[in-house]
Enzyme design. Sequence first.
Site, mmCIF file in Angstrom:
data_model
loop_
_atom_site.group_PDB
_atom_site.id
_atom_site.type_symbol
_atom_site.label_atom_id
_atom_site.label_comp_id
_atom_site.label_asym_id
_atom_site.label_seq_id
_atom_site.Cartn_x
_atom_site.Cartn_y
_atom_site.Cartn_z
ATOM 1 N N ASP A 168 1.473 -38.337 -39.612
ATOM 2 C CA ASP A 168 1.964 -37.123 -38.962
ATOM 3 C C ASP A 168 1.847 -37.211 -37.443
ATOM 4 O O ASP A 168 1.859 -36.207 -36.749
ATOM 5 C CB ASP A 168 1.191 -35.905 -39.481
ATOM 6 C CG ASP A 168 -0.314 -36.056 -39.283
ATOM 7 O OD1 ASP A 168 -0.755 -37.061 -38.663
ATOM 8 O OD2 ASP A 168 -1.063 -35.175 -39.746
ATOM 9 N N HIS A 196 -14.744 -41.666 -16.486
ATOM 10 C CA HIS A 196 -13.555 -40.790 -16.454
ATOM 11 C C HIS A 196 -13.718 -39.703 -17.504
ATOM 12 O O HIS A 196 -14.350 -39.901 -18.561
ATOM 13 C CB HIS A 196 -12.265 -41.583 -16.634
ATOM 14 C CG HIS A 196 -12.149 -42.365 -17.915
ATOM 15 N ND1 HIS A 196 -11.692 -41.828 -19.088
ATOM 16 C CD2 HIS A 196 -12.422 -43.670 -18.193
ATOM 17 C CE1 HIS A 196 -11.699 -42.751 -20.036
ATOM 18 N NE2 HIS A 196 -12.136 -43.881 -19.530
ATOM 19 N N ASP A 251 -2.829 -47.147 -3.598
ATOM 20 C CA ASP A 251 -3.897 -46.194 -3.937
ATOM 21 C C ASP A 251 -4.839 -46.749 -5.006
ATOM 22 O O ASP A 251 -5.961 -46.240 -5.179
ATOM 23 C CB ASP A 251 -3.301 -44.882 -4.460
ATOM 24 C CG ASP A 251 -2.501 -44.134 -3.415
ATOM 25 O OD1 ASP A 251 -2.539 -44.529 -2.235
ATOM 26 O OD2 ASP A 251 -1.825 -43.145 -3.781
ATOM 27 N N GLU A 263 -2.603 -40.690 -47.041
ATOM 28 C CA GLU A 263 -2.224 -39.324 -46.617
ATOM 29 C C GLU A 263 -3.173 -38.283 -47.220
ATOM 30 O O GLU A 263 -3.481 -38.308 -48.410
ATOM 31 C CB GLU A 263 -0.766 -38.989 -46.954
ATOM 32 C CG GLU A 263 -0.280 -37.697 -46.293
ATOM 33 C CD GLU A 263 -0.485 -37.671 -44.771
ATOM 34 O OE1 GLU A 263 -1.617 -37.360 -44.341
ATOM 35 O OE2 GLU A 263 0.467 -37.966 -44.023
ATOM 36 N N ASN A 264 -3.625 -37.428 -46.320
ATOM 37 C CA ASN A 264 -4.626 -36.409 -46.673
ATOM 38 C C ASN A 264 -5.874 -37.039 -47.275
ATOM 39 O O ASN A 264 -6.554 -36.441 -48.109
ATOM 40 C CB ASN A 264 -4.046 -35.364 -47.625
ATOM 41 C CG ASN A 264 -2.872 -34.629 -47.018
ATOM 42 O OD1 ASN A 264 -2.925 -34.272 -45.844
ATOM 43 N ND2 ASN A 264 -1.805 -34.440 -47.773
#
Length: 506
Positions: free
Chosen positions: A305, A424, A496, A229-230
């Site tokens: 997060d 894409h 399609d 974390e961080n």
Amino acid sequence: MSPRGSIKRAYGHALGLVALGSIVAAGPCDLYSSGGTPCIAAHSSTRALYSAYSGSLYQVKRGSDNTTTIITPLSAGGVANAAAQDTFCASTTCLITIIYDQSGRGNHLTQAPGGAFKGPEPNGNDNLASATGAPVTLNGQKAYGVFISPGTGYRNNAASGTAKGDAAEGMYAVLDGTHYNGGCCFDYGNAETSSTDTGNGHMEAIYFGTNTAWGTGAGSGPWLMADLENGLFSGYNAGNNAGDPSISSRFLTAIIKGKPNQWAIRGANSASGTLSTYYNGTRPNKSGYNPMSKEGAIILGIGGDNSVSGQGTFYEGVMTTGYPTDATENSVQANIVAAKYATSSLTSGPALSVGSSISLRATTAGYTTRYIAHTGATVNTQVVSSSSTTALKQQASWTVRAGLGDSACYSFESKDTAGSYIRHYNFELQVGANDGSKQFHEDATFCTQASLNGQGNSIRAWSYPTRYIRHYSNVVYAASNGGVHTFDAAGSFNDDASWVVGTSFA
Ligand SMILES: *[C@@H]1O[C@H](CO)[C@@H](O)[C@H](O)[C@H]1NC(C)=O
Ligand SMILES: *[C@@H]1O[C@H](CO)[C@@H](O)[C@H](O)[C@H]1NC(C)=O
Ligand SMILES: *[C@@H]1O[C@H](CO)[C@@H](O)[C@H](O)[C@H]1NC(C)=O
């Protein structure tokens, strides 16, 4: 402990045991159990992780009727029954909805909810993974991994038995060493129960990729690091650890473990060889990491997060209670090597010939005179015939190339604009010049498969295997079956997204 744990202890060795006259290989979690650090979560879409496990591995949901089925091993301790998935998912799309916990604690992974960062679904949830994006073989038997595209994630915010606070734990995962990016964060492991960043030391998870915001290793990556974390840590403190190598093997065994003021990173080629130790030492000396404040949620494919920009592929992984010994992990690596992970074909259906020039004809009733063409950068469908202008014939003609991002699939080079390819971009298809970047190469790579409506091929985006080349209002997209965009509409999706490959007009 597994039912056979005591027998194994009696034999006192790690690689296998003799029971009732037959050889039963211990699974990774049997080995952790024997080592005194049992699995409290065990996730895999490819195989059982206990020799006696024959229960649920994962659940898939198909697009044709939204029904689900559960995939189990072919036998106790064995490889997943991929054929059952293939039958269930024939002629439709399929998503992985649940990755079951084999440890018996119910620590299943399901669609991650939005957190500090929202996922792409309308309610902020993350996307689910395609069930067919990561085919492999184990000992020659087909199985599917979990292909995580940006936006995809799984989570359990109410896991039981996971390490909390500064408690000791271990974890490993088998990953695709060639599928990664620099986004934050393709993780597996221990994270916040609130899906938000609650501070330094509130996570302890495997990270894999080329993110350089915090830590780096030798070379240009990708690296195995710890998300605490961080900070993504390649060693003692965020920053460079030259002992953390760039990964180049197709299959990667990734290990992170932590206990009070001690943690380690270990890694290996999952297909051969033994583990190396990339870091083994004390906790970061920055505030918050010693002691740790682990919360015990489990994440896959995302940050604590719910940062959703990472990509990678997960085949199997576990979390333990207690700090596994190096020897236990070494025996787990031997077990993984013995499982014989190997690549499998990424394509099916009518084969395309690299170097050939092709046309791609729509198969939706009322549109069957239309072909994939381009007008400038826009990829669309146009009515093309032998009496069309030379310019239009060229706009509707494509040269098949080996996939720029993965040579097991294909790229489509424009006939009238050499060096430009269909790619894409925000899930619309464009014709763009190959700029040589990893991003372009991946966005321009497509994998063919037996068509969804029985005519020709369907063609999925390599990097977003839930998304298929699909025409909608005569414009062409990388569309998912029933996703958030207008062009993702479920109506006539199979038609399609099915194309007849023919010889080119020009
Ligand atoms: C499947 O569920 C989605 C979301 O609830 C819905 O939009 C779609 O129409 C359903 N499809 C079928 C075939 O029932
Ligand atoms: C890691 O460090 C611990 C404590 O110093 C040591 O006992 C252990 O042997 C080391 N492991 C490796 C693989 O270097
Ligand atoms: C943390 O480690 C760094 C690098 O070894 C060192 O320069 C610094 O003084 C240490 N800080 C504390 C508070 O120990």
